[in-house]
Design a protein around this motif. Structure first.
Motif, short mmCIF file in Angstrom:
data_model
loop_
_atom_site.label_atom_id
_atom_site.label_comp_id
_atom_site.label_asym_id
_atom_site.label_seq_id
_atom_site.Cartn_x
_atom_site.Cartn_y
_atom_site.Cartn_z
N ALA A 91 42.62 -1.38 -70.89
CA ALA A 91 41.97 -1.69 -69.61
C ALA A 91 41.69 -0.43 -68.78
CB ALA A 91 42.82 -2.68 -68.81
N GLN A 112 52.22 0.99 -67.14
CA GLN A 112 50.77 1.11 -67.19
C GLN A 112 50.40 2.22 -66.24
OE1 GLN A 112 48.63 -2.54 -67.42
NE2 GLN A 112 46.63 -1.55 -67.34
N ILE A 125 42.93 -4.29 -62.48
CA ILE A 125 43.88 -3.62 -63.37
C ILE A 125 45.27 -3.59 -62.73
CG2 ILE A 125 44.44 -1.54 -64.66
CD1 ILE A 125 41.41 -0.97 -64.80
N CYS A 129 46.85 -6.81 -64.03
CA CYS A 129 47.72 -6.46 -65.16
C CYS A 129 49.19 -6.50 -64.76
CB CYS A 129 47.35 -5.10 -65.73
SG CYS A 129 45.77 -5.05 -66.59
N TRP A 133 51.52 -8.71 -66.96
CA TRP A 133 52.65 -8.18 -67.73
C TRP A 133 53.98 -8.80 -67.30
CZ3 TRP A 133 51.54 -6.59 -72.16
CH2 TRP A 133 50.47 -5.73 -72.43
#
Length: 170
Positions: A91, A112, A125, A129, A133
């Protein structure tokens, strides 16, 4: 304590499983599809797909597909030591997973990083994300410790507007 920022985040969870089983869950297509994806294809430089139970290697390209999402993620395996660490592009950023053995569990740390900091990336993102996650690490724990999956595979959520932002078990 380091400052929080939009260019990276960490997620951690203790899981009662062996290092070998946890690495299999992240480092093989068979393992990662057991709790996370509907399909994972890893392709080394020779162009032939890795076998489902074969460990990924640095330099592999990958294509991931999920349940309940028609898109796919294509990226590259940057590092994979076969034991306790791997890193991929993901991503428009990078994701690393490290495993650290403790007396009764393994600490899984997902980082990340190198996330772009424009407004779209902050939402999709960093926020998206980070939330994703959190769920998927809990799903991994449920799978390994209790033999259950929490992600939705029975109901097709793809045609529900904003399903990716509203359903917690996408």
């Amino acid at each position: 304590m380091s400052n929080l920022s939009f260019d990276c985040f960490n997620k951690k969870i203790f899981i009662k499983a062996s290092m070998e089983k946890l690495y299999w869950c992240w480092g093989t297509s068979e393992g990662i599809c057991a709790w996370f994806l509907s399909s994972a294809i890893y392709t080394p430089a020779n162009g032939q797909h890795r076998k489902a139970d074969e460990n990924i290697q640095a330099g592999d390209n990958y294509t991931w597909k999920w349940h309940n999402w028609d898109g796919e993620e294509n990226g590259k395996v940057l590092k994979a030591n076969g034991k306790d660490f791997l890193e991929i592009t993901f991503a428009d950023s990078k994701v690393s997973v490290s495993l650290e053995e403790h007396p009764t569990a393994v600490l899984v740390t997902l980082k990340q990083h190198e996330i772009p900091t424009d407004e779209k990336s902050k939402l999709n993102i960093h926020h998206g994300c980070s939330n994703g996650w959190t769920f998927w690490l809990a799903n991994l724990k449920a799978y390994l410790e209790h033999g259950i999956l929490l992600n939705e595979t029975e109901f097709d959520l793809r045609n529900i507007p904003l399903s990716g932002y509203e359903f917690v078990n996408m």
